[in-house]
Design a protein around this motif. Structure first.
Motif, PDB file in Angstrom:
ATOM      1  N   VAL A  35      13.240  58.744 -64.935  1.00 20.15           N
ATOM      2  CA  VAL A  35      12.184  59.324 -64.418  1.00 20.15           C
ATOM      3  C   VAL A  35      11.031  59.850 -65.536  1.00 20.15           C
ATOM      4  O   VAL A  35       9.966  59.471 -65.263  1.00 20.15           O
ATOM      5  N   LEU A  36      11.587  60.414 -66.564  1.00 19.62           N
ATOM      6  CA  LEU A  36      10.704  60.861 -67.691  1.00 19.62           C
ATOM      7  C   LEU A  36      10.030  59.698 -68.381  1.00 19.62           C
ATOM      8  O   LEU A  36       8.842  59.782 -68.731  1.00 19.62           O
ATOM      9  N   SER A  37      10.834  58.851 -68.659  1.00 21.24           N
ATOM     10  CA  SER A  37      10.271  57.279 -69.179  1.00 21.24           C
ATOM     11  C   SER A  37       9.101  56.633 -68.349  1.00 21.24           C
ATOM     12  O   SER A  37       8.340  56.605 -69.119  1.00 21.24           O
ATOM     13  N   VAL A  38       9.478  56.757 -67.080  1.00 23.38           N
ATOM     14  CA  VAL A  38       8.182  56.160 -66.402  1.00 23.38           C
ATOM     15  C   VAL A  38       6.917  56.966 -66.273  1.00 23.38           C
ATOM     16  O   VAL A  38       5.790  56.422 -66.403  1.00 23.38           O
ATOM     17  N   VAL A  39       7.071  58.317 -66.142  1.00 27.70           N
ATOM     18  CA  VAL A  39       5.802  59.329 -66.449  1.00 27.70           C
ATOM     19  C   VAL A  39       5.404  58.920 -67.468  1.00 27.70           C
ATOM     20  O   VAL A  39       4.184  59.041 -67.756  1.00 27.70           O
ATOM     21  N   ILE A  40       5.990  59.114 -68.620  1.00 27.50           N
ATOM     22  CA  ILE A  40       5.447  58.787 -69.878  1.00 27.50           C
ATOM     23  C   ILE A  40       4.636  57.575 -70.222  1.00 27.50           C
ATOM     24  O   ILE A  40       3.402  57.311 -70.550  1.00 27.50           O
ATOM     25  N   LEU A  41       5.208  56.625 -69.660  1.00 26.32           N
ATOM     26  CA  LEU A  41       4.728  55.050 -69.655  1.00 26.32           C
ATOM     27  C   LEU A  41       3.386  55.184 -68.927  1.00 26.32           C
ATOM     28  O   LEU A  41       2.444  54.488 -69.165  1.00 26.32           O
ATOM     29  N   TRP A  42       3.358  55.691 -67.771  1.00 27.88           N
ATOM     30  CA  TRP A  42       2.162  55.811 -66.723  1.00 27.88           C
ATOM     31  C   TRP A  42       0.992  56.402 -67.387  1.00 27.88           C
ATOM     32  O   TRP A  42      -0.096  55.956 -67.399  1.00 27.88           O
ATOM     33  N   PHE A  43       1.254  57.491 -68.216  1.00 26.81           N
ATOM     34  CA  PHE A  43       0.216  58.254 -68.991  1.00 26.81           C
ATOM     35  C   PHE A  43      -0.146  57.429 -70.123  1.00 26.81           C
ATOM     36  O   PHE A  43      -1.278  57.329 -70.200  1.00 26.81           O
ATOM     37  N   ALA A  44       0.598  56.711 -70.733  1.00 32.44           N
ATOM     38  CA  ALA A  44       0.410  56.126 -71.826  1.00 32.44           C
ATOM     39  C   ALA A  44      -0.401  54.807 -71.568  1.00 32.44           C
ATOM     40  O   ALA A  44      -1.494  54.291 -72.239  1.00 32.44           O
ATOM     41  N   PHE A  45      -0.113  53.974 -70.443  1.00 35.06           N
ATOM     42  CA  PHE A  45      -0.783  52.539 -70.475  1.00 35.06           C
ATOM     43  C   PHE A  45      -1.496  52.611 -69.183  1.00 35.06           C
ATOM     44  O   PHE A  45      -2.311  51.749 -69.106  1.00 35.06           O
ATOM     45  N   GLY A  46      -1.272  53.469 -68.202  1.00 35.90           N
ATOM     46  CA  GLY A  46      -1.898  53.323 -66.736  1.00 35.90           C
ATOM     47  C   GLY A  46      -2.993  54.320 -66.379  1.00 35.90           C
ATOM     48  O   GLY A  46      -3.591  54.147 -65.589  1.00 35.90           O
ATOM     49  N   GLY A  47      -2.705  55.512 -67.130  1.00 40.25           N
ATOM     50  CA  GLY A  47      -3.417  56.829 -66.432  1.00 40.25           C
ATOM     51  C   GLY A  47      -4.881  56.561 -66.769  1.00 40.25           C
ATOM     52  O   GLY A  47      -5.921  57.159 -66.058  1.00 40.25           O
ATOM     53  N   ASP A  48      -5.284  55.904 -67.997  1.00 39.31           N
ATOM     54  CA  ASP A  48      -6.746  55.702 -68.084  1.00 39.31           C
ATOM     55  C   ASP A  48      -7.366  54.601 -67.553  1.00 39.31           C
ATOM     56  O   ASP A  48      -8.640  54.278 -67.916  1.00 39.31           O
ATOM     57  N   LYS A  49      -6.769  53.769 -67.038  1.00 34.99           N
ATOM     58  CA  LYS A  49      -7.342  52.356 -66.568  1.00 34.99           C
ATOM     59  C   LYS A  49      -7.946  52.705 -65.306  1.00 34.99           C
ATOM     60  O   LYS A  49      -7.374  53.206 -64.444  1.00 34.99           O
ATOM     61  N   ASP A  50      -9.213  52.217 -64.988  1.00 31.24           N
ATOM     62  CA  ASP A  50     -10.101  52.388 -63.850  1.00 31.24           C
ATOM     63  C   ASP A  50      -9.984  51.192 -63.143  1.00 31.24           C
ATOM     64  O   ASP A  50     -10.607  50.339 -62.924  1.00 31.24           O
ATOM     65  N   GLU A  51      -8.872  51.393 -62.250  1.00 31.55           N
ATOM     66  CA  GLU A  51      -8.728  50.225 -61.232  1.00 31.55           C
ATOM     67  C   GLU A  51      -9.334  50.542 -59.669  1.00 31.55           C
ATOM     68  O   GLU A  51      -9.230  51.755 -59.340  1.00 31.55           O
ATOM     69  N   THR A  52      -9.608  49.567 -59.192  1.00 35.18           N
ATOM     70  CA  THR A  52     -10.438  49.867 -57.799  1.00 35.18           C
ATOM     71  C   THR A  52      -9.721  48.983 -56.917  1.00 35.18           C
ATOM     72  O   THR A  52      -9.724  47.741 -56.742  1.00 35.18           O
ATOM     73  N   THR A  53      -9.256  49.809 -55.854  1.00 34.00           N
ATOM     74  CA  THR A  53      -8.600  48.853 -54.790  1.00 34.00           C
ATOM     75  C   THR A  53      -9.552  48.561 -53.737  1.00 34.00           C
ATOM     76  O   THR A  53     -10.254  49.345 -53.234  1.00 34.00           O
ATOM     77  N   GLU A  54      -9.857  47.338 -53.430  1.00 33.02           N
ATOM     78  CA  GLU A  54     -10.710  46.883 -52.483  1.00 33.02           C
ATOM     79  C   GLU A  54     -10.185  46.670 -51.340  1.00 33.02           C
ATOM     80  O   GLU A  54      -9.342  46.168 -51.025  1.00 33.02           O
ATOM     81  N   LEU A  55     -10.845  47.249 -50.218  1.00 36.43           N
ATOM     82  CA  LEU A  55     -10.539  47.315 -48.897  1.00 36.43           C
ATOM     83  C   LEU A  55     -11.431  46.203 -47.975  1.00 36.43           C
ATOM     84  O   LEU A  55     -12.650  46.253 -48.179  1.00 36.43           O
ATOM     85  N   PHE A  56     -10.704  45.523 -47.031  1.00 37.99           N
ATOM     86  CA  PHE A  56     -11.415  44.688 -46.210  1.00 37.99           C
ATOM     87  C   PHE A  56     -11.168  45.029 -44.804  1.00 37.99           C
ATOM     88  O   PHE A  56     -10.318  45.711 -44.366  1.00 37.99           O
ATOM     89  N   THR A  57     -12.195  44.281 -43.774  1.00 42.14           N
ATOM     90  CA  THR A  57     -12.048  44.492 -42.549  1.00 42.14           C
ATOM     91  C   THR A  57     -12.625  43.121 -42.015  1.00 42.14           C
ATOM     92  O   THR A  57     -13.195  42.420 -42.548  1.00 42.14           O
ATOM     93  N   THR A  58     -12.312  42.944 -40.588  1.00 44.15           N
ATOM     94  CA  THR A  58     -12.879  41.992 -39.827  1.00 44.15           C
ATOM     95  C   THR A  58     -13.530  42.193 -38.622  1.00 44.15           C
ATOM     96  O   THR A  58     -13.280  43.479 -38.182  1.00 44.15           O
ATOM     97  N   PRO A  59     -14.801  41.629 -38.098  1.00 50.69           N
ATOM     98  CA  PRO A  59     -15.520  42.156 -37.217  1.00 50.69           C
ATOM     99  C   PRO A  59     -14.539  42.167 -35.732  1.00 50.69           C
ATOM    100  O   PRO A  59     -13.424  41.557 -35.629  1.00 50.69           O
ATOM    101  N   ARG A  60     -15.070  43.066 -34.915  1.00 48.77           N
ATOM    102  CA  ARG A  60     -14.264  43.305 -33.650  1.00 48.77           C
ATOM    103  C   ARG A  60     -14.982  42.723 -32.460  1.00 48.77           C
ATOM    104  O   ARG A  60     -16.108  42.678 -32.436  1.00 48.77           O
ATOM    105  N   LYS A  61     -14.415  42.070 -31.501  1.00 48.75           N
ATOM    106  CA  LYS A  61     -15.290  41.398 -30.352  1.00 48.75           C
ATOM    107  C   LYS A  61     -14.772  42.135 -29.135  1.00 48.75           C
ATOM    108  O   LYS A  61     -13.344  42.105 -28.915  1.00 48.75           O
ATOM    109  N   GLY A  62     -15.436  42.760 -28.522  1.00 48.09           N
ATOM    110  CA  GLY A  62     -14.978  43.262 -27.233  1.00 48.09           C
ATOM    111  C   GLY A  62     -16.182  44.269 -26.873  1.00 48.09           C
ATOM    112  O   GLY A  62     -17.430  44.185 -26.960  1.00 48.09           O
ATOM    113  N   GLU A  63     -15.708  45.163 -25.889  1.00 46.73           N
ATOM    114  CA  GLU A  63     -16.674  46.247 -25.205  1.00 46.73           C
ATOM    115  C   GLU A  63     -17.466  47.096 -26.536  1.00 46.73           C
ATOM    116  O   GLU A  63     -16.679  47.521 -27.505  1.00 46.73           O
TER     117      GLU A  63
END
Length: 420
Positions: free
Chosen positions: A12-40
């Motif tokens: 667990v400690l290893s995973v936390v250290i690796l995340w802070f070292a390599f992933g904590g500073d990376k600015d990643e954006t998760t893009e969300l999508f939707t589809t049109p709705r048809k109806g009332e």
């Protein structure tokens, strides 16, 4: 036992250290999508309201207080709101201090008027008695003059003529005084009648005040549940408050068979409302309770309500049917249905972006994105109708893509502007 926990903790400690070292500073954006709705698609105006009975029996205090220059009356005692009363039951006791002072003044005026009547009667009695004595004396004087005439037969003609003249004077004086006596009697009667009329007027006023005093104890005119009257600012009229003599309503007995929700809508949304629109009504006190309603009144003139910075307009919504759960002053959530469309394409408002007075959406186009102009229709709080520009199979970005440099823009054909 301790060695059994050393390996998992180390991982667990290893995973936390690796995340802070390599992933904590990376600015990643998760893009969300939707589809049109048809109806009332429904456009609604939402507001918070308060239930009240459409019809109610008013419980009023004194009706004629204004006649005696009493403008406001304080409530000294009143039964609790929500009490079930029968016809004739005690409701409230009002402060009688003002009307008591009026009654004392009226009683004093009656006593003075009665004294004036008595004085006028005594004066007329004395005046007429003197007039009658004067008539008796004049009759004696006339008789003396008649005797003098009779005795003057043996006197000279001059003496006889003088006696006749004196007799004629006595007759005229007696006749004039008899006429004067009749006039004095009529004058005395008229004076006494006038004063007695004033006395009657004062007595009537006193009787009115006494009857008015009885109205300061208020009783229920019918049976029902007592509800306190509300002022213009929404506060309740209760013990210690004053009611106006112009509209002396102390409380009300609502008719629960027809209820309505009183609400206020801001000046932006009021233009969308009109009589006859359907309303979905929710009760804050009863979760899940849904009622149907109809807009029955939309005010034409706005007003400034307490705790409101802008003008609002009064809207009355009649509740369909009856329900034993409904009580006055319950808070309601009102969803007024302004427009309703069937089988239309709509998208969330988050997908729409305005550029140079045009509306666009970002559409997923393979591995990239493109800007697509759309023709908007009706808009509600969450979605907008799309008339042209996309299909139901398109994937739309819920937010602007991270990289929009060099992005392709697709415009609608010219008939869009010509059709508008």
């Amino acid at each position: 036992m301790q060695r059994k926990y050393i390996l998992p903790i180390g991982l667990v400690l290893s995973v936390v250290i690796l995340w802070f070292a390599f992933g904590g500073d990376k600015d990643e954006t998760t893009e969300l999508f939707t589809t049109p709705r048809k109806g009332e698609f429904i456009v609604e105006v939402t507001s918070t309201g308060e239930l009240r009975a459409k019809n109610s029996t008013e419980i009023k205090g004194p009706q004629g207080a204004r006649e005696f220059r009493i403008n406001n009356i304080k409530i000294q005692r009143m039964i609790p709101e929500g009490t079930l009363v029968k016809e004739g039951d005690f409701v409230a006791e009002l402060d009688r201090s003002q009307v008591l002072a009026k009654m004392q003044d009226a009683q004093l005026e009656v006593d003075q008027a009665q004294s004036q009547v008595t004085q006028a009667q005594l004066d007329s009695t004395l005046t007429l008695s003197q007039a009658r004595d004067n008539l008796i004396n004049l009759e004696y004087a006339l008789e003396e003059r008649q005797i003098a005439v009779d005795q003057s037969r043996y006197e000279s003609p001059a003496v006889q003529r003088q006696a006749e003249i004196e007799l004629d004077k006595a007759k005229r004086t007696l006749s004039q005084e008899k006429k004067n006596y009749i006039t004095k009697v009529k004058q005395a009667e008229a004076k006494i009648s006038e004063i007695e009329a004033e006395l009657t007027k004062k007595k009537n006023e006193l009787n009115k005040i006494r009857a008015l005093m009885g109205e300061f104890t208020v009783y229920a005119p019918d049976q029902g549940m007592l509800i306190y009257k509300r002022n213009w600012n929404g506060s309740k009229v209760t013990v210690g408050e004053e009611i106006s003599a112009w509209n002396p309503i102390v409380a009300e007995l609502p008719d629960f068979t027809v209820m309505e929700s009183l609400t206020y809508v801001n000046e932006i949304d009021i233009q969308k409302l009109k009589e006859g629109q359907d309303v979905i009504i929710g009760l804050d006190a009863v979760q899940g309770k849904i009622l149907d309603g109809t807009v029955t009144s939309v005010a034409n003139i706005g007003e400034q309500r307490p705790n409101s910075d802008s003008k609002v307009y009064e809207v009355i919504i009649e509740v369909a049917g009856t329900d034993s759960l409904l009580r006055p002053a319950m808070t309601t959530s009102n969803r007024i249905q302004v427009s309703k469309l069937n089988d239309v394409l709509s998208v969330p408002l988050e997908t729409i972006h305005a550029v140079d007075s045009l509306s666009f959406v970002f559409v997923k186009d393979g591995l990239s994105a493109k800007m697509q102009q759309v023709e908007l229709g009706l808009i509600n709080e969450n979605e907008a109708v799309i008339h042209r520009g996309i299909t139901i199979d398109d994937r739309l970005y819920l937010s602007m893509p991270a990289d929009t440099s060099g992005i392709q823009r697709s415009y609608l054909i010219e008939e869009l502007s010509s059709s508008n």
